[in-house]
Motif scaffolding. Structure first.
Motif, PDB file in Angstrom:
ATOM      1  N   VAL A   1       2.096   6.167   3.225  1.00  0.00           N
ATOM      2  CA  VAL A   1       1.765   6.992   4.392  1.00  0.00           C
ATOM      3  C   VAL A   1       2.593   6.556   5.600  1.00  0.00           C
ATOM      4  CG1 VAL A   1      -0.086   7.517   6.045  1.00  0.00           C
ATOM      5  CG2 VAL A   1      -0.528   7.612   3.592  1.00  0.00           C
ATOM      6  N   ALA A   2       2.722   5.252   5.802  1.00  0.00           N
ATOM      7  CA  ALA A   2       3.520   4.767   6.928  1.00  0.00           C
ATOM      8  C   ALA A   2       4.985   5.159   6.767  1.00  0.00           C
ATOM      9  CB  ALA A   2       3.391   3.248   7.051  1.00  0.00           C
ATOM     10  N   ASP A   3       5.503   5.086   5.557  1.00  0.00           N
ATOM     11  CA  ASP A   3       6.896   5.441   5.333  1.00  0.00           C
ATOM     12  C   ASP A   3       7.134   6.936   5.532  1.00  0.00           C
ATOM     13  OD1 ASP A   3       9.557   4.481   4.512  1.00  0.00           O
ATOM     14  OD2 ASP A   3       9.262   5.854   2.831  1.00  0.00           O
ATOM     15  N   LEU A   4       6.207   7.750   5.080  1.00  0.00           N
ATOM     16  CA  LEU A   4       6.362   9.199   5.227  1.00  0.00           C
ATOM     17  C   LEU A   4       6.206   9.653   6.674  1.00  0.00           C
ATOM     18  CD1 LEU A   4       4.502  10.451   2.035  1.00  0.00           C
ATOM     19  CD2 LEU A   4       6.968  10.447   2.470  1.00  0.00           C
ATOM     20  N   THR A   5       5.317   9.005   7.415  1.00  0.00           N
ATOM     21  CA  THR A   5       5.117   9.387   8.814  1.00  0.00           C
ATOM     22  C   THR A   5       6.100   8.693   9.751  1.00  0.00           C
ATOM     23  OG1 THR A   5       3.452   7.670   9.170  1.00  0.00           O
ATOM     24  CG2 THR A   5       2.675   9.853   8.484  1.00  0.00           C
ATOM     25  N   GLY A   6       6.646   7.569   9.319  1.00  0.00           N
ATOM     26  CA  GLY A   6       7.595   6.836  10.159  1.00  0.00           C
ATOM     27  C   GLY A   6       6.950   6.021  11.251  1.00  0.00           C
ATOM     28  N   ARG A   7       5.666   5.769  11.152  1.00  0.00           N
ATOM     29  CA  ARG A   7       4.937   5.021  12.185  1.00  0.00           C
ATOM     30  C   ARG A   7       4.503   3.665  11.648  1.00  0.00           C
ATOM     31  NH1 ARG A   7       2.686   8.246  16.516  1.00  0.00           N
ATOM     32  NH2 ARG A   7       3.443  10.370  16.255  1.00  0.00           N
ATOM     33  N   ALA A   8       4.808   2.629  12.398  1.00  0.00           N
ATOM     34  CA  ALA A   8       4.400   1.247  12.095  1.00  0.00           C
ATOM     35  C   ALA A   8       4.781   0.831  10.685  1.00  0.00           C
ATOM     36  CB  ALA A   8       2.901   1.074  12.333  1.00  0.00           C
ATOM     37  N   VAL A   9       5.954   1.233  10.250  1.00  0.00           N
ATOM     38  CA  VAL A   9       6.379   0.960   8.874  1.00  0.00           C
ATOM     39  C   VAL A   9       6.503  -0.541   8.629  1.00  0.00           C
ATOM     40  CG1 VAL A   9       8.205   1.330   7.178  1.00  0.00           C
ATOM     41  CG2 VAL A   9       7.557   3.169   8.718  1.00  0.00           C
ATOM     42  N   GLY A  10       7.117  -1.245   9.564  1.00  0.00           N
ATOM     43  CA  GLY A  10       7.308  -2.684   9.393  1.00  0.00           C
ATOM     44  C   GLY A  10       5.995  -3.437   9.344  1.00  0.00           C
ATOM     45  N   PHE A  11       5.099  -3.119  10.259  1.00  0.00           N
ATOM     46  CA  PHE A  11       3.806  -3.796  10.304  1.00  0.00           C
ATOM     47  C   PHE A  11       2.994  -3.515   9.048  1.00  0.00           C
ATOM     48  CE2 PHE A  11      -0.728  -3.693  11.402  1.00  0.00           C
ATOM     49  CZ  PHE A  11      -0.893  -5.019  11.745  1.00  0.00           C
ATOM     50  N   VAL A  12       2.922  -2.259   8.644  1.00  0.00           N
ATOM     51  CA  VAL A  12       2.127  -1.886   7.467  1.00  0.00           C
ATOM     52  C   VAL A  12       2.713  -2.506   6.203  1.00  0.00           C
ATOM     53  CG1 VAL A  12       1.365   0.051   6.042  1.00  0.00           C
ATOM     54  CG2 VAL A  12       1.256   0.222   8.515  1.00  0.00           C
ATOM     55  N   THR A  13       4.045  -2.526   6.102  1.00  0.00           N
ATOM     56  CA  THR A  13       4.673  -3.122   4.925  1.00  0.00           C
ATOM     57  C   THR A  13       4.401  -4.616   4.860  1.00  0.00           C
ATOM     58  OG1 THR A  13       6.405  -1.443   5.028  1.00  0.00           O
ATOM     59  CG2 THR A  13       6.846  -3.364   3.665  1.00  0.00           C
ATOM     60  N   THR A  14       4.464  -5.280   6.003  1.00  0.00           N
ATOM     61  CA  THR A  14       4.183  -6.715   6.041  1.00  0.00           C
ATOM     62  C   THR A  14       2.737  -7.008   5.660  1.00  0.00           C
ATOM     63  OG1 THR A  14       5.845  -7.010   7.764  1.00  0.00           O
ATOM     64  CG2 THR A  14       4.230  -8.768   7.491  1.00  0.00           C
ATOM     65  N   VAL A  15       1.813  -6.265   6.228  1.00  0.00           N
ATOM     66  CA  VAL A  15       0.396  -6.463   5.910  1.00  0.00           C
ATOM     67  C   VAL A  15       0.131  -6.154   4.439  1.00  0.00           C
ATOM     68  CG1 VAL A  15      -1.938  -5.604   6.370  1.00  0.00           C
ATOM     69  CG2 VAL A  15      -0.402  -6.108   8.269  1.00  0.00           C
ATOM     70  N   ALA A  16       0.737  -5.088   3.915  1.00  0.00           N
ATOM     71  CA  ALA A  16       0.547  -4.750   2.503  1.00  0.00           C
ATOM     72  C   ALA A  16       1.105  -5.842   1.602  1.00  0.00           C
ATOM     73  CB  ALA A  16       1.211  -3.418   2.184  1.00  0.00           C
ATOM     74  N   ALA A  17       2.254  -6.398   1.960  1.00  0.00           N
ATOM     75  CA  ALA A  17       2.825  -7.487   1.159  1.00  0.00           C
ATOM     76  C   ALA A  17       1.880  -8.678   1.128  1.00  0.00           C
ATOM     77  CB  ALA A  17       4.184  -7.897   1.713  1.00  0.00           C
ATOM     78  N   LEU A  18       1.312  -9.017   2.274  1.00  0.00           N
ATOM     79  CA  LEU A  18       0.384 -10.148   2.335  1.00  0.00           C
ATOM     80  C   LEU A  18      -0.900  -9.865   1.561  1.00  0.00           C
ATOM     81  CD1 LEU A  18       0.854 -11.208   6.054  1.00  0.00           C
ATOM     82  CD2 LEU A  18       1.664 -12.407   4.020  1.00  0.00           C
ATOM     83  N   VAL A  19      -1.442  -8.664   1.724  1.00  0.00           N
ATOM     84  CA  VAL A  19      -2.697  -8.308   1.038  1.00  0.00           C
ATOM     85  C   VAL A  19      -2.501  -8.305  -0.474  1.00  0.00           C
ATOM     86  CG1 VAL A  19      -4.304  -6.392   0.613  1.00  0.00           C
ATOM     87  CG2 VAL A  19      -3.731  -7.047   2.950  1.00  0.00           C
ATOM     88  N   VAL A  20      -1.428  -7.688  -0.933  1.00  0.00           N
ATOM     89  CA  VAL A  20      -1.192  -7.612  -2.376  1.00  0.00           C
ATOM     90  C   VAL A  20      -0.899  -9.000  -2.945  1.00  0.00           C
ATOM     91  CG1 VAL A  20       0.300  -6.629  -4.162  1.00  0.00           C
ATOM     92  CG2 VAL A  20      -0.457  -5.212  -2.275  1.00  0.00           C
ATOM     93  N   ALA A  21      -0.166  -9.826  -2.201  1.00  0.00           N
ATOM     94  CA  ALA A  21       0.125 -11.189  -2.676  1.00  0.00           C
ATOM     95  C   ALA A  21      -1.143 -12.020  -2.767  1.00  0.00           C
ATOM     96  CB  ALA A  21       1.134 -11.869  -1.761  1.00  0.00           C
ATOM     97  N   VAL A  22      -1.965 -11.968  -1.731  1.00  0.00           N
ATOM     98  CA  VAL A  22      -3.212 -12.738  -1.746  1.00  0.00           C
ATOM     99  C   VAL A  22      -4.136 -12.218  -2.845  1.00  0.00           C
ATOM    100  CG1 VAL A  22      -5.315 -13.203  -0.412  1.00  0.00           C
ATOM    101  CG2 VAL A  22      -3.084 -13.493   0.650  1.00  0.00           C
ATOM    102  N   TRP A  23      -4.208 -10.911  -2.995  1.00  0.00           N
ATOM    103  CA  TRP A  23      -5.075 -10.343  -4.027  1.00  0.00           C
ATOM    104  C   TRP A  23      -4.579 -10.739  -5.415  1.00  0.00           C
ATOM    105  CZ3 TRP A  23      -9.743  -8.895  -3.327  1.00  0.00           C
ATOM    106  CH2 TRP A  23     -10.422  -8.186  -4.304  1.00  0.00           C
ATOM    107  N   GLY A  24      -3.257 -10.737  -5.616  1.00  0.00           N
ATOM    108  CA  GLY A  24      -2.702 -11.173  -6.897  1.00  0.00           C
ATOM    109  C   GLY A  24      -2.985 -12.639  -7.164  1.00  0.00           C
ATOM    110  N   LEU A  25      -2.958 -13.460  -6.115  1.00  0.00           N
ATOM    111  CA  LEU A  25      -3.252 -14.884  -6.299  1.00  0.00           C
ATOM    112  C   LEU A  25      -4.745 -15.133  -6.493  1.00  0.00           C
ATOM    113  CD1 LEU A  25      -0.785 -16.425  -3.705  1.00  0.00           C
ATOM    114  CD2 LEU A  25      -0.563 -16.377  -6.195  1.00  0.00           C
ATOM    115  N   VAL A  26      -5.586 -14.323  -5.836  1.00  0.00           N
ATOM    116  CA  VAL A  26      -7.031 -14.454  -6.044  1.00  0.00           C
ATOM    117  C   VAL A  26      -7.379 -14.113  -7.486  1.00  0.00           C
ATOM    118  CG1 VAL A  26      -9.253 -13.367  -5.474  1.00  0.00           C
ATOM    119  CG2 VAL A  26      -7.733 -14.101  -3.651  1.00  0.00           C
ATOM    120  N   LEU A  27      -6.730 -13.113  -8.016  1.00  0.00           N
ATOM    121  CA  LEU A  27      -6.965 -12.702  -9.400  1.00  0.00           C
ATOM    122  C   LEU A  27      -5.989 -13.384 -10.359  1.00  0.00           C
ATOM    123  CD1 LEU A  27      -7.444  -8.883  -8.822  1.00  0.00           C
ATOM    124  CD2 LEU A  27      -9.189 -10.651  -8.931  1.00  0.00           C
ATOM    125  N   GLY A  28      -5.425 -14.491  -9.938  1.00  0.00           N
ATOM    126  CA  GLY A  28      -4.377 -15.170 -10.688  1.00  0.00           C
ATOM    127  C   GLY A  28      -4.771 -15.665 -12.051  1.00  0.00           C
TER     128      GLY A  28
END
Length: 138
Positions: A79-106
């Motif tokens: 959604v951020a990429d398609l709208t062009g709004r806060a792409v960097g922030f959303v991508t960074t937060v998504a990277a952190l969330v997915v990484a932490v979630w992957g490690l929690v379910l490691g």
């Protein structure tokens, strides 16, 4: 499993090296970051679909949030990429969330989500623009 993850990391490294090498040759700035963001989205969805039978057999109704958290992060990046709004922030937060979630379910199959987290992180790093020199810094 370890060999597959090592192979995927090696392939990711080679892909990023090639993309960084081609960075100056593409006509539209930010193309590499966008390609990597959509690659991360596709990887997240692909992993979630691949893990759906195993997770639903093992966890039952908890599958919704076990696989839903990375999918929601991927949808937010899309959604951020398609709208062009806060792409960097959303991508960074998504990277952190997915990484932490992957490690929690490691301990289970959720560790596979670390790979899309790396792709999101690299997408953000390739989108960073160097700051130009100002008159006061010369």
């Amino acid at each position: 499993m370890i060999a597959a993850i090592a192979g995927a990391c090696l392939a990711l490294f080679l892909t990023v090296a090639a993309l960084v090498r081609l960075r100056g040759r593409w006509p539209v700035p930010g193309t590499i970051g966008r390609v990597l963001r959509w690659t991360g989205i596709a990887a997240t969805v692909g992993i979630a679909v691949a893990l759906l039978p195993v997770t639903s057999a093992d966890s039952g109704s908890a599958t919704a949030y076990l696989l839903g958290v990375p999918l929601v992060a991927a949808v937010a990046v899309a959604v951020a990429d398609l709208t062009g709004r806060a792409v960097g922030f959303v991508t960074t937060v998504a990277a952190l969330v997915v990484a932490v979630w992957g490690l929690v379910l490691g301990l289970g199959p959720g560790f596979s989500f670390v790979l899309p987290a790396l792709v999101f992180g690299i997408a953000e790093l390739t989108s960073v623009r160097p700051r130009g020199l100002t008159a006061s810094s010369t």
